[in-house]
Scaffold this motif. Sequence first.
Motif, PDB file in Angstrom:
ATOM      1  N   GLY A 244       1.100  -1.112  -0.044  1.00 37.84           N
ATOM      2  CA  GLY A 244      -0.115   0.057   0.194  1.00 37.84           C
ATOM      3  C   GLY A 244       0.750   1.405  -0.194  1.00 37.84           C
ATOM      4  O   GLY A 244       0.395   2.306  -0.371  1.00 37.84           O
ATOM      5  N   ILE A 245       1.810   1.184  -0.430  1.00 36.35           N
ATOM      6  CA  ILE A 245       3.031   2.167  -0.050  1.00 36.35           C
ATOM      7  C   ILE A 245       3.534   2.768  -1.436  1.00 36.35           C
ATOM      8  O   ILE A 245       3.739   2.042  -2.644  1.00 36.35           O
ATOM      9  N   ARG A 246       2.862   4.591  -1.690  1.00 34.47           N
ATOM     10  CA  ARG A 246       3.156   4.482  -2.930  1.00 34.47           C
ATOM     11  C   ARG A 246       4.886   5.603  -3.050  1.00 34.47           C
ATOM     12  O   ARG A 246       5.201   5.766  -2.051  1.00 34.47           O
ATOM     13  N   VAL A 247       5.734   5.060  -3.924  1.00 33.00           N
ATOM     14  CA  VAL A 247       7.388   5.651  -4.298  1.00 33.00           C
ATOM     15  C   VAL A 247       6.809   6.292  -5.755  1.00 33.00           C
ATOM     16  O   VAL A 247       6.340   5.860  -6.470  1.00 33.00           O
ATOM     17  N   GLY A 248       7.910   7.076  -5.288  1.00 29.62           N
ATOM     18  CA  GLY A 248       8.172   7.599  -6.076  1.00 29.62           C
ATOM     19  C   GLY A 248       9.459   7.254  -6.980  1.00 29.62           C
ATOM     20  O   GLY A 248       9.077   7.093  -7.608  1.00 29.62           O
ATOM     21  N   ALA A 249      10.264   8.377  -6.599  1.00 28.11           N
ATOM     22  CA  ALA A 249      12.077   8.108  -7.414  1.00 28.11           C
ATOM     23  C   ALA A 249      12.610   6.924  -6.884  1.00 28.11           C
ATOM     24  O   ALA A 249      12.152   6.078  -5.870  1.00 28.11           O
ATOM     25  N   VAL A 250      12.815   6.027  -8.151  1.00 26.40           N
ATOM     26  CA  VAL A 250      13.471   5.073  -8.113  1.00 26.40           C
ATOM     27  C   VAL A 250      14.860   4.934  -8.453  1.00 26.40           C
ATOM     28  O   VAL A 250      15.431   5.493 -10.118  1.00 26.40           O
ATOM     29  N   HIS A 251      15.848   4.444  -7.968  1.00 25.13           N
ATOM     30  CA  HIS A 251      17.605   4.639  -8.001  1.00 25.13           C
ATOM     31  C   HIS A 251      17.938   2.729  -8.478  1.00 25.13           C
ATOM     32  O   HIS A 251      17.645   2.454  -6.972  1.00 25.13           O
TER      33      HIS A 251
END
Length: 287
Positions: free
Chosen positions: A203-210
Amino acid sequence: MPPDKLGFADNTIDRAANRRSDPQWIEGLKRDNGSRLISFSGDRVRTAGGHAAHSSPADAQDPVFLGLDTSGHAWFASEESFEGGHNLRSIAVGGLVPPEEMGFLAQARSLLAWHGSRTFCSNCGARLVMRDGGYRRHCEGCSCDHFPRTDPVVIMVAIHDRRCLLGRQASWPPGMYSALAGFMEPGETIEDAARREILEESGIRVGAVHYIASQPWPFPSSLMIGLIGEAETDAITLDRLELEDARWFAVDELRAMRDGSHPGNLRCPPPMAIANLLISVAIDRCG
Ligand SMILES: [Zn+2]
């Protein structure tokens, strides 16, 4: 001694991809006295003296060609049926062979598993024949070619406010927590797949991905794509079909889990698994 680095990721073999389509060259290598064959029984191989046990490929039926090692010896692999030996997971966790041999054992296992499941053409049903030293299967019925598959898996540690998101599946050993992971789907970018998996499972929203690193994972043919994500929310909604638990861990607790000193005996995967590397990178980034 258990290894302190990623398993399966140090393949130094020269695959000679521009020469292996020549069947005479492959046949010559098969008969060369210096060439070596590793026999697999499923995902088990034998070891001898700290190395993968090998024999001559001269009489093997359709062995796959792995490549040339740094001394110029050709390596082949084939499937047979035998008792004993060690499975690849035990070899990797226990460091039973040198890292560079782990690399081509993974290559061999994924290729052999593919051949074992691709006897007939999915287009016309005719029997397929091996070509290019094992990197192609050709249909003499409809002339189409089939190529070995690699299945990409995204694996990610999400970070939020100096805490890291890890989860566990009910089937894992007690106390084990790891990065969340899942197979990519057609039409997805790596970033989209990672965001979707984290959202579905926690249920967690993630923005930037590295992107951090990748690891071949020969069970049977995955490629783990290791990522760190910047979470934009922190309220967990668990998908209980996928996970038994998911939590935010503070950096100090995570460090104790990684180093084997957690007072509640919680722990992380060993250094041979990419999740361990991602957790270490996440700890560093949290400062
Ligand atoms: Zn066909």
